[in-house]
Design a protein around this motif. Structure first.
Motif, mmCIF file in Angstrom:
data_model
loop_
_atom_site.group_PDB
_atom_site.id
_atom_site.type_symbol
_atom_site.label_atom_id
_atom_site.label_comp_id
_atom_site.label_asym_id
_atom_site.label_seq_id
_atom_site.Cartn_x
_atom_site.Cartn_y
_atom_site.Cartn_z
ATOM 1 N N GLU A 152 7.716 19.553 -48.156
ATOM 2 C CA GLU A 152 6.342 20.103 -48.571
ATOM 3 C C GLU A 152 5.525 18.823 -48.916
ATOM 4 N N LYS A 153 6.000 17.875 -49.341
ATOM 5 C CA LYS A 153 4.880 16.610 -49.752
ATOM 6 C C LYS A 153 4.263 16.314 -48.383
ATOM 7 N N ASP A 154 4.751 16.579 -47.058
ATOM 8 C CA ASP A 154 4.291 16.155 -45.667
ATOM 9 C C ASP A 154 3.105 16.858 -45.145
ATOM 10 N N VAL A 155 3.125 18.145 -45.486
ATOM 11 C CA VAL A 155 2.235 18.919 -44.566
ATOM 12 C C VAL A 155 0.693 19.100 -45.185
ATOM 13 N N ILE A 156 -0.042 19.815 -44.440
ATOM 14 C CA ILE A 156 -1.271 20.067 -44.675
ATOM 15 C C ILE A 156 -1.526 20.760 -46.178
ATOM 16 N N GLU A 157 -2.566 20.628 -46.871
ATOM 17 C CA GLU A 157 -2.676 21.247 -48.102
ATOM 18 C C GLU A 157 -2.844 22.631 -47.752
ATOM 19 N N GLY A 158 -2.180 23.558 -48.237
ATOM 20 C CA GLY A 158 -2.269 25.030 -47.993
ATOM 21 C C GLY A 158 -1.266 25.626 -47.123
ATOM 22 N N VAL A 159 -0.372 24.844 -46.358
ATOM 23 C CA VAL A 159 0.695 25.115 -45.834
ATOM 24 C C VAL A 159 1.811 25.426 -46.626
ATOM 25 N N ARG A 160 2.697 26.445 -46.562
ATOM 26 C CA ARG A 160 4.048 26.656 -47.157
ATOM 27 C C ARG A 160 5.169 26.512 -46.382
ATOM 28 N N ILE A 161 6.325 26.144 -46.902
ATOM 29 C CA ILE A 161 7.406 26.273 -46.223
ATOM 30 C C ILE A 161 8.143 27.543 -46.396
ATOM 31 N N ALA A 162 8.514 28.268 -45.764
ATOM 32 C CA ALA A 162 9.368 29.563 -46.104
ATOM 33 C C ALA A 162 10.451 29.783 -44.743
ATOM 34 N N GLY A 163 11.375 30.660 -45.177
ATOM 35 C CA GLY A 163 12.349 31.018 -44.213
ATOM 36 C C GLY A 163 12.361 32.384 -43.619
ATOM 37 N N ALA A 164 13.440 32.639 -42.892
ATOM 38 C CA ALA A 164 13.348 33.963 -41.987
ATOM 39 C C ALA A 164 13.415 35.317 -42.929
ATOM 40 N N GLN A 165 13.839 35.249 -44.056
ATOM 41 C CA GLN A 165 13.618 36.268 -44.879
ATOM 42 C C GLN A 165 12.319 36.677 -45.314
ATOM 43 N N VAL A 166 11.431 35.492 -45.634
ATOM 44 C CA VAL A 166 10.144 35.862 -45.706
ATOM 45 C C VAL A 166 9.251 36.288 -44.635
ATOM 46 N N PHE A 167 9.627 35.868 -43.509
ATOM 47 C CA PHE A 167 9.299 36.147 -42.199
ATOM 48 C C PHE A 167 9.348 37.886 -42.003
ATOM 49 N N VAL A 168 10.672 38.116 -42.180
ATOM 50 C CA VAL A 168 11.083 39.489 -41.926
ATOM 51 C C VAL A 168 10.419 40.495 -42.953
ATOM 52 N N GLN A 169 10.077 40.169 -44.283
ATOM 53 C CA GLN A 169 9.587 40.840 -45.173
ATOM 54 C C GLN A 169 7.934 41.216 -44.734
ATOM 55 N N GLU A 170 7.448 39.915 -44.320
ATOM 56 C CA GLU A 170 6.124 40.088 -43.929
ATOM 57 C C GLU A 170 5.704 41.085 -42.721
ATOM 58 N N ALA A 171 6.689 40.749 -41.628
ATOM 59 C CA ALA A 171 6.656 41.459 -40.635
ATOM 60 C C ALA A 171 7.043 42.975 -40.649
ATOM 61 N N MET A 172 7.725 43.358 -41.462
ATOM 62 C CA MET A 172 8.179 44.815 -41.760
ATOM 63 C C MET A 172 7.414 45.513 -42.581
ATOM 64 N N ALA A 173 6.311 44.678 -43.523
ATOM 65 C CA ALA A 173 5.683 45.492 -44.143
ATOM 66 C C ALA A 173 4.813 46.683 -43.731
ATOM 67 N N ASP A 174 4.367 47.565 -44.549
ATOM 68 C CA ASP A 174 3.553 48.826 -44.150
ATOM 69 C C ASP A 174 2.073 48.589 -43.414
ATOM 70 N N GLU A 175 1.818 48.891 -42.561
ATOM 71 C CA GLU A 175 0.436 48.772 -41.715
ATOM 72 C C GLU A 175 0.299 47.226 -41.271
ATOM 73 N N THR A 176 1.393 46.977 -40.782
ATOM 74 C CA THR A 176 1.527 45.626 -40.327
ATOM 75 C C THR A 176 1.905 45.242 -38.760
ATOM 76 N N GLN A 177 1.153 44.486 -37.972
ATOM 77 C CA GLN A 177 1.695 44.201 -36.647
ATOM 78 C C GLN A 177 1.996 42.980 -36.432
ATOM 79 N N ALA A 178 3.331 42.716 -35.755
ATOM 80 C CA ALA A 178 3.774 41.139 -35.475
ATOM 81 C C ALA A 178 3.438 41.048 -34.089
ATOM 82 N N LEU A 179 3.208 39.634 -34.021
ATOM 83 C CA LEU A 179 2.974 39.149 -32.626
ATOM 84 C C LEU A 179 3.788 37.894 -32.438
ATOM 85 N N VAL A 180 4.555 37.638 -31.333
ATOM 86 C CA VAL A 180 5.016 36.241 -31.200
ATOM 87 C C VAL A 180 4.577 35.575 -29.839
ATOM 88 N N TYR A 181 4.154 34.231 -30.047
ATOM 89 C CA TYR A 181 3.647 33.426 -28.877
ATOM 90 C C TYR A 181 4.680 32.546 -28.629
#
Length: 135
Positions: free
Chosen positions: A106-135
């Motif tokens: 966390e001390k290495d990254v650009i200000e404003g960038v957070r570090i989080a894992g798969a659980q947070v990604f799944v929560q965000e992607a599965m939220a109501d009215e949400t579209q997920a894209l993978v590139y």
């Protein structure tokens, strides 16, 4: 806006996703795919969409200061500008495992960038009215 001409009318404004979660897995190894993800995220933010951009795989390096400036792709917007616009009104997250594999903390990254894992990604992607894209 209702669309006529079919058996039933569809109100697209009421069914469109209000949030966009984008996972970018490509970095300098696949520059066009990488650039597309950042461009779509920046355009969505500029359009007022709630955007969460996830840096995974080789894109993880762009969480570090100065790394985006090294990225070059003809006819594409500069990656540092896209990241700045996404951070201004959206979220950028670096994958926990991807960070660990690259010894990024966390001390290495650009200000404003957070570090989080798969659980947070799944929560965000599965939220109501949400579209997920993978590139």
């Amino acid at each position: 806006m209702a669309v006529a001409g079919s058996c039933k009318e569809v109100d697209y404004d009421s069914v469109m996703a209000k949030k966009l979660v984008i996972k970018v897995t490509a970095g300098a190894d696949a520059p066009e795919r990488c650039s597309q993800a950042f461009t779509v995220a920046a355009v969505a933010v500029a359009s007022g969409v709630d955007v969460s951009l996830w840096l995974t795989g080789e894109s993880a390096w762009f969480a570090l200061p100065g790394r985006a400036a090294e990225f070059q792709l003809p006819h594409a917007a500069p990656l540092p500008d896209l990241i700045d616009s996404i951070l201004a009104a959206g979220r950028v997250t670096l994958c926990t495992q991807c960070a660990a594999r690259r010894d990024i903390t966390e001390k290495d990254v650009i200000e404003g960038v957070r570090i989080a894992g798969a659980q947070v990604f799944v929560q965000e992607a599965m939220a109501d009215e949400t579209q997920a894209l993978v590139y």
